[in-house]
Design an enzyme around this catalytic site. Structure first.
Site, short mmCIF file in Angstrom:
data_model
loop_
_atom_site.label_atom_id
_atom_site.label_comp_id
_atom_site.label_asym_id
_atom_site.label_seq_id
_atom_site.Cartn_x
_atom_site.Cartn_y
_atom_site.Cartn_z
N GLY A 1 -19.65 11.60 -45.94
CA GLY A 1 -19.26 11.01 -47.22
C GLY A 1 -18.07 10.08 -47.18
CB THR A 2 -15.76 8.69 -45.07
OG1 THR A 2 -14.81 7.62 -45.02
CG2 THR A 2 -16.25 9.00 -43.67
CG ASN B 1 -12.26 13.74 -50.23
OD1 ASN B 1 -12.27 12.54 -49.96
ND2 ASN B 1 -13.35 14.46 -50.25
CG HIS C 1 -5.75 9.38 -47.28
ND1 HIS C 1 -6.99 8.78 -47.42
CD2 HIS C 1 -5.22 8.87 -46.14
CE1 HIS C 1 -7.19 7.95 -46.40
NE2 HIS C 1 -6.14 8.00 -45.61
CB CYS D 1 17.84 16.93 -56.28
SG CYS D 1 16.60 15.63 -56.21
NE ARG E 1 -7.90 9.06 -58.99
CZ ARG E 1 -7.46 8.69 -57.80
NH1 ARG E 1 -6.41 7.90 -57.69
NH2 ARG E 1 -8.05 9.12 -56.72
C1 BJW Z 1 -21.88 10.16 -50.26
C2 BJW Z 1 -22.37 10.77 -51.40
C3 BJW Z 1 -22.90 12.07 -51.27
C4 BJW Z 1 -21.63 8.81 -51.94
N1 BJW Z 1 -22.90 12.66 -50.08
N2 BJW Z 1 -21.90 10.75 -49.10
C5 BJW Z 1 -6.49 -2.62 -40.07
C6 BJW Z 1 -6.91 -3.81 -40.66
C7 BJW Z 1 -6.59 -4.12 -41.98
C8 BJW Z 1 -5.87 -3.26 -42.75
C9 BJW Z 1 -5.47 -2.10 -42.16
C10 BJW Z 1 -5.76 -1.79 -40.85
N3 BJW Z 1 -5.22 -0.60 -40.56
C11 BJW Z 1 -4.63 -0.13 -41.67
C12 BJW Z 1 -4.75 -1.06 -42.64
C13 BJW Z 1 -4.28 -0.97 -44.03
C14 BJW Z 1 -5.03 0.03 -44.87
C15 BJW Z 1 -6.53 -0.10 -44.66
O1 BJW Z 1 -7.15 0.64 -43.94
N4 BJW Z 1 -7.14 -1.05 -45.33
C16 BJW Z 1 -8.59 -1.25 -45.19
C17 BJW Z 1 -9.29 -1.01 -46.52
C18 BJW Z 1 -8.81 -2.62 -44.64
N5 BJW Z 1 -4.57 1.36 -44.54
C19 BJW Z 1 -3.44 1.83 -45.03
O2 BJW Z 1 -2.73 1.21 -45.79
C20 BJW Z 1 -3.08 3.24 -44.58
N6 BJW Z 1 -1.76 3.26 -44.08
C21 BJW Z 1 -1.43 2.68 -42.94
O3 BJW Z 1 -2.24 2.09 -42.26
O4 BJW Z 1 -0.11 2.85 -42.62
C22 BJW Z 1 0.40 2.07 -41.55
C23 BJW Z 1 0.89 0.79 -42.17
C24 BJW Z 1 1.89 0.84 -43.09
C25 BJW Z 1 2.35 -0.34 -43.64
C26 BJW Z 1 1.77 -1.55 -43.27
C27 BJW Z 1 0.73 -1.57 -42.36
C28 BJW Z 1 0.28 -0.38 -41.79
C29 BJW Z 1 -3.06 4.19 -45.76
C30 BJW Z 1 -4.40 4.34 -46.37
C31 BJW Z 1 -4.29 5.21 -47.60
C32 BJW Z 1 -5.60 5.24 -48.37
N7 BJW Z 1 -5.37 5.73 -49.66
C33 BJW Z 1 -6.51 5.89 -50.55
C34 BJW Z 1 -5.97 6.17 -51.94
C35 BJW Z 1 -5.38 7.59 -52.06
C36 BJW Z 1 -4.80 7.80 -53.40
C37 BJW Z 1 -5.81 7.64 -54.50
O5 BJW Z 1 -6.81 8.38 -54.50
O6 BJW Z 1 -5.61 6.80 -55.37
O7 BJW Z 1 -7.34 6.93 -50.06
S1 BJW Z 1 -7.60 4.49 -50.59
C38 BJW Z 1 -9.07 5.40 -50.77
O8 BJW Z 1 -9.90 5.13 -49.61
C39 BJW Z 1 -8.65 6.88 -50.67
C40 BJW Z 1 -9.68 7.41 -49.72
O9 BJW Z 1 -9.20 8.59 -49.09
C41 BJW Z 1 -9.90 6.28 -48.77
C42 BJW Z 1 -11.20 6.34 -48.03
O10 BJW Z 1 -12.28 6.29 -48.89
P1 BJW Z 1 -13.55 7.20 -48.60
O11 BJW Z 1 -13.18 8.61 -48.64
O12 BJW Z 1 -14.22 6.70 -47.38
O13 BJW Z 1 -14.43 6.91 -49.90
P2 BJW Z 1 -15.33 5.66 -50.27
O14 BJW Z 1 -15.44 5.63 -51.73
O15 BJW Z 1 -14.86 4.44 -49.60
O16 BJW Z 1 -16.75 5.99 -49.65
C43 BJW Z 1 -17.54 7.04 -50.18
C44 BJW Z 1 -18.74 7.20 -49.29
O17 BJW Z 1 -19.45 8.35 -49.74
C45 BJW Z 1 -19.72 6.03 -49.35
O18 BJW Z 1 -20.05 5.65 -48.01
C46 BJW Z 1 -20.94 6.59 -50.06
O19 BJW Z 1 -22.18 6.06 -49.58
C47 BJW Z 1 -20.83 8.06 -49.73
N8 BJW Z 1 -21.47 8.99 -50.66
N9 BJW Z 1 -22.27 9.97 -52.48
C48 BJW Z 1 -22.45 12.04 -49.02
N10 BJW Z 1 -23.47 12.78 -52.37
#
Ligand code: BJW
Length: 248
Positions: free
Chosen positions: A195-196, A109, A126, A158, A77
């Site tokens: 964009g989320t 991001n 993140h 380290c 990536r």
């Molecule tokens: C446009 C466009 C244009 C397109 N203009 N827009 C409650 C219930 C169930 C589960 C959970 C919960 N609370 C927490 C959890 C667990 C989990 C979670 O949320 N899961 C859900 C999916 C259900 N969360 C976690 O694990 C988080 N940690 C946590 O909660 O810690 C406490 C804990 C610990 C241990 C046990 C339990 C709790 C951490 C989350 C970390 C997310 N990491 C990622 C990967 C990062 C590394 C990598 O890149 O590989 O982060 S996942 C991925 O999703 C990435 C993003 O930052 C994140 C969000 O995605 P984003 O940015 O919204 O992108 P997309 O692709 O989803 O959407 C793009 C949007 O853009 C779309 O809507 C398009 O339409 C739009 N778009 N073109 C404007 N031109």
């Protein structure tokens, strides 16, 4: 196309934007889509690596099981990102920061494109793809200073193994990042969510906090999201086309 989008920005929103002293902007992968960065969900793009969905390869469990595979995924990536540039959406947000009284930018991001566009004090919920973190001593290192001649890079300080300094599924957010964003969400007048897909928590709760505290909530996205229903305005379209239409 531009005139069409411009006419969808209400006078009320224009006035609120013009006088707002305290803005919060939260972005997700969609703001970087027009730079060529793949999104995770939506738009038909689903990140898959060697048959593994990103929820698996970008997870805490995978890091424990197979650190070299996680590095291979993130090296791939970084390679994709190396030639990509900020787009008009990133650039508009960076300009807003110089024009508005107090603008806090919170991003999910990890690509660093907001900073490259000139945004300052970005709250990265993140982490960042360009940093590694030592599993032993916790030191952070700029990965641009590393030669990737081993499958797992080692700490300059380290000698411990590094991991990508990003927040994987099942991991906690960096200490203080969510809290700093939540404090701003409680006090902002105007909150843009750009964009989320607003499905990943706790990040998705930031605009919910802003809304509950009385902020005017605006979504910019070509698709609807779970957040759309509580927004005061939904601007349907691409960030790079809509955001430059707001200028003071
Ligand atoms: C446009 C466009 C244009 C397109 N203009 N827009 C409650 C219930 C169930 C589960 C959970 C919960 N609370 C927490 C959890 C667990 C989990 C979670 O949320 N899961 C859900 C999916 C259900 N969360 C976690 O694990 C988080 N940690 C946590 O909660 O810690 C406490 C804990 C610990 C241990 C046990 C339990 C709790 C951490 C989350 C970390 C997310 N990491 C990622 C990967 C990062 C590394 C990598 O890149 O590989 O982060 S996942 C991925 O999703 C990435 C993003 O930052 C994140 C969000 O995605 P984003 O940015 O919204 O992108 P997309 O692709 O989803 O959407 C793009 C949007 O853009 C779309 O809507 C398009 O339409 C739009 N778009 N073109 C404007 N031109």
């Amino acid at each position: 196309m531009q005139a069409d989008v411009r006419s969808r920005i209400s006078n009320e929103l224009r006035q609120r934007f013009a006088r707002a002293k305290n803005l919060l902007v939260m972005t997700g992968a969609g703001v970087s889509a027009e730079s060529g960065v793949p999104t995770f969900r939506g738009g038909g793009q689903t990140a898959v690596w060697k048959g593994l969905p990103f929820e698996i390869i970008s997870s805490a469990g995978m890091l424990e099981r197979d650190l070299p595979a996680v590095w291979e995924w993130f090296n791939y990536r970084r390679g994709l990102l190396a030639s990509l540039k900020p787009n008009p959406g990133h650039e508009a947000i960076a300009r807003w920061q110089t024009l508005c009284g107090d603008l806090t930018l919170v991003t999910q991001n990890i690509d660093g494109l907001h900073q490259r566009a000139g945004s300052r004090n970005v709250i990265e919920l993140h982490g960042n793809l360009w940093r590694g973190r030592c599993l032993d001593c916790g030191a952070r290192h700029d990965l641009r200073e590393f030669k990737f001649d081993k499958s797992v890079p080692v700490c300059f300080d380290c000698g411990g193994s590094l991991r990508p300094d990003v927040v994987l599924f099942g991991e906690m957010l960096p200490v203080g990042a969510f809290e700093a964003a939540a404090i701003k969400a409680e006090s902002c007048e105007l909150c843009f969510v750009i964009g989320t897909s607003a499905v990943v928590y706790p990040a998705a709760s930031i605009p919910e906090i802003a809304h509950a505290a009385g902020a005017y909530l605006v979504e910019v996205n070509p698709e609807t999201t779970p957040l759309s229903a509580i927004c005061d305005e939904v601007l349907t379209g691409k960030a790079g086309e809509i955001l430059p239409l707001f200028e003071r």
